[in-house]
Design a protein around this motif. Sequence first.
Motif, mmCIF file in Angstrom:
data_model
loop_
_atom_site.group_PDB
_atom_site.id
_atom_site.type_symbol
_atom_site.label_atom_id
_atom_site.label_comp_id
_atom_site.label_asym_id
_atom_site.label_seq_id
_atom_site.Cartn_x
_atom_site.Cartn_y
_atom_site.Cartn_z
ATOM 1 N N GLY A 76 -1.697 4.847 5.985
ATOM 2 C CA GLY A 76 -1.760 4.269 7.309
ATOM 3 C C GLY A 76 -3.172 3.974 7.768
ATOM 4 O O GLY A 76 -4.130 4.626 7.362
ATOM 5 N N GLN B 210 -5.183 2.976 11.577
ATOM 6 C CA GLN B 210 -5.005 2.927 13.025
ATOM 7 C C GLN B 210 -5.466 1.601 13.603
ATOM 8 O O GLN B 210 -6.574 1.138 13.329
ATOM 9 N N ARG C 257 8.732 4.648 13.739
ATOM 10 C CA ARG C 257 8.170 3.617 12.887
ATOM 11 C C ARG C 257 9.068 2.383 12.898
ATOM 12 O O ARG C 257 10.295 2.492 12.853
ATOM 13 N N ASP D 291 0.740 -3.787 20.454
ATOM 14 C CA ASP D 291 0.557 -3.795 19.007
ATOM 15 C C ASP D 291 -0.120 -2.523 18.513
ATOM 16 O O ASP D 291 -0.230 -2.312 17.301
ATOM 17 N N TRP E 25 4.945 -4.460 5.819
ATOM 18 C CA TRP E 25 4.130 -3.716 6.762
ATOM 19 C C TRP E 25 5.041 -3.120 7.830
ATOM 20 O O TRP E 25 5.938 -3.799 8.344
ATOM 21 N N GLY F 18 -8.143 -1.325 9.898
ATOM 22 C CA GLY F 18 -7.808 -1.027 11.273
ATOM 23 C C GLY F 18 -9.048 -0.797 12.123
ATOM 24 O O GLY F 18 -10.164 -0.688 11.616
ATOM 25 N N ARG G 6 4.770 -0.313 11.385
ATOM 26 C CA ARG G 6 3.836 0.305 12.312
ATOM 27 C C ARG G 6 4.551 1.368 13.127
ATOM 28 O O ARG G 6 5.765 1.316 13.312
ATOM 29 N N GLN G 7 3.784 2.319 13.609
ATOM 30 C CA GLN G 7 4.324 3.370 14.453
ATOM 31 C C GLN G 7 3.487 3.467 15.728
ATOM 32 O O GLN G 7 2.375 4.011 15.708
ATOM 33 N N TYR H 142 -0.525 1.466 11.232
ATOM 34 C CA TYR H 142 0.098 0.464 10.381
ATOM 35 C C TYR H 142 0.167 0.962 8.944
ATOM 36 O O TYR H 142 -0.822 1.445 8.394
ATOM 37 N N TYR H 143 1.353 0.811 8.346
ATOM 38 C CA TYR H 143 1.613 1.308 7.010
ATOM 39 C C TYR H 143 2.060 0.197 6.070
ATOM 40 O O TYR H 143 2.841 -0.674 6.451
#
Length: 122
Positions: free
Chosen positions: A115, A117, A45, A90, A36, A9, A38-39, A94-95
């Motif tokens: 996660g 960033q 999320r 976007d 994948w 990230g 994302r939050q 991200y997880y």
Amino acid sequence: QVQLVESGGGLVQPGGSLRLSCTASGFTFSTYTISWYRQPPGKEREWVASISPAGRTTNFEDSVEGRFTISRDNAKNSVYLQMNGLKPEDTGVYYCYVRGYNYSYSGYRDYWGQGTQVTVSS
């Protein structure tokens, strides 16, 4: 024990690209679908993309279709998310995720990475 570790990230300008990595351990990686999520800031999320065990099938959320690519290297226990044409929306954490069967517990459990960033801003 199942572990997922994300990396890659960072801060990029709109239209830029990033490649996220997720490295897994503690389970038979090649037999599981990996996803994948994302939050975004202030939001729940959300699912972004998934890839089947052998990498033959991929699926994407509508807003990232055509811009993101998910891939995996089972020999390295890794999954990647190539993000091109990034937009401010976007932005988020991200997880990496897997729903795995725990034989000791005799049931399925959700496993998440810590996660990474991603910030898209001019």
